[in-house]
Design an enzyme around this catalytic site. Structure first.
Site, PDB file in Angstrom:
ATOM      1  N   LEU A  69     -32.144   4.042 114.976  1.00 33.18           N
ATOM      2  CA  LEU A  69     -32.354   4.382 116.387  1.00 33.18           C
ATOM      3  C   LEU A  69     -33.314   5.562 116.428  1.00 33.18           C
ATOM      4  CD1 LEU A  69     -28.708   4.322 117.848  1.00 33.18           C
ATOM      5  CD2 LEU A  69     -30.505   2.607 118.180  1.00 33.18           C
ATOM      6  N   ASP A  70     -34.055   5.687 117.524  1.00 30.04           N
ATOM      7  CA  ASP A  70     -34.916   6.866 117.703  1.00 30.04           C
ATOM      8  C   ASP A  70     -34.050   8.124 117.767  1.00 30.04           C
ATOM      9  OD1 ASP A  70     -37.015   5.119 117.958  1.00 30.04           O
ATOM     10  OD2 ASP A  70     -37.041   5.185 120.158  1.00 30.04           O
ATOM     11  N   ARG A  71     -34.682   9.251 117.512  1.00 26.64           N
ATOM     12  CA  ARG A  71     -33.946  10.522 117.554  1.00 26.64           C
ATOM     13  C   ARG A  71     -33.343  10.763 118.942  1.00 26.64           C
ATOM     14  NH1 ARG A  71     -34.915  16.397 117.004  1.00 26.64           N
ATOM     15  NH2 ARG A  71     -37.103  16.196 117.558  1.00 26.64           N
ATOM     16  N   LYS A 102     -38.331   1.291 124.998  1.00 24.37           N
ATOM     17  CA  LYS A 102     -39.195   2.241 125.728  1.00 24.37           C
ATOM     18  C   LYS A 102     -40.540   1.599 126.049  1.00 24.37           C
ATOM     19  CE  LYS A 102     -36.953   6.122 123.575  1.00 24.37           C
ATOM     20  NZ  LYS A 102     -36.931   6.895 122.347  1.00 24.37           N
TER      21      LYS A 102
END
Ligand code: URA
Length: 234
Positions: free
Chosen positions: A101-103, A187
């Site tokens: 997952l993204d930060r 996103k």
């Protein structure tokens, strides 16, 4: 690997000598005499010959973590705290992440040391559904549902995203189901419908849901049923 191949490789015996040892009931897998040359074995099995250990079983680990925002999905990083910093299992150094997952994204992360198991999860052809709760900066237009279902052409990768589910829950909140995992995919998809993601949270991966009582930063071992949800037994 099949048991006869393991033995042949292990003791440089050759396949027919391995068959003879197996037929003579001299080989045991996890403490049980095994007479099947074709028995599937891996590094998670203990294998003995006349009671002498040829291979010690490695502990198979399957766990879920509730990743908080701000933590990196990586096994090590010189700057940022990583998901590994949240896990205190003595064998955590053997783990890898099955789908990052993204930060800035929170939610369900699965970790394991079983590459066969995680392959199924991360293999694009398997089309494993991953469900995200998304908050956006602008109202989500009803037309976005058809756009997500049709897919978006991503120039950088030269591909069109697989049909994705978009369920509008509130003017600026939706549930998105992806069947693949491209870089910043959610996103980028919202960007393509002139919107911006303000919060992103992964709720589930196939049959495995993040439980409500697993607080951000907490982890637990998967149950046998959860491990089995991906078709490879623990
Ligand atoms: N899509 C994103 O944009 N980020 C994630 O972390 C996961 C899916």
């Amino acid at each position: 690997m099949k048991l006869d191949r393991f033995l042949a490789k292990q003791s440089s015996l050759g396949r027919s000598a391995a068959h003879r040892l197996i037929a003579a009931r001299r080989v045991a897998v996890d403490g049980q005499v095994c007479t099947d040359n074709q028995q599937e074995v891996s590094r998670f099995h203990q294998i003995t010959l006349d009671g002498t250990v040829l291979q010690r079983a490695q502990r198979a680990l399957y766990l879920m973590l509730h990743k908080p925002v701000g933590i990196l999905s990586a096994t090590s990083d010189p700057v940022h705290p990583t998901v590994m910093d949240l896990i205190d299992d003595p064998d955590k150094h053997t783990l890898h992440i099955a789908g990052r997952l993204d930060r800035s994204t929170s939610g369900l992360v699965l970790l394991t040391n079983d590459g066969r198991w995680s392959k199924r999860l991360t293999e694009p052809l398997e089309r494993v559904p991953k469900v995200y709760l998304v908050d956006t900066a602008e109202d989500i237009l009803p037309e976005a549902v058809a756009a997500f279902a049709a897919g978006f052409y991503f120039h950088t990768e030269d591909l069109t995203t697989l049909p994705a589910g978009l369920e509008i829950l509130a003017p600026r909140q939706a549930r998105v189901t992806l069947y693949e995992g491209r870089y910043h995919q959610v996103k980028r998809m919202f960007h393509r419908v002139q919107n911006r993601v303000t919060a992103l949270h992964r709720e589930s991966i196939d049959g495995i849901r993040l439980p409500a009582d697993l607080a951000p930063g907490q982890w637990r071992n998967l149950t046998v049923e959860e491990v089995g949800a991906f078709g490879v037994s623990a």
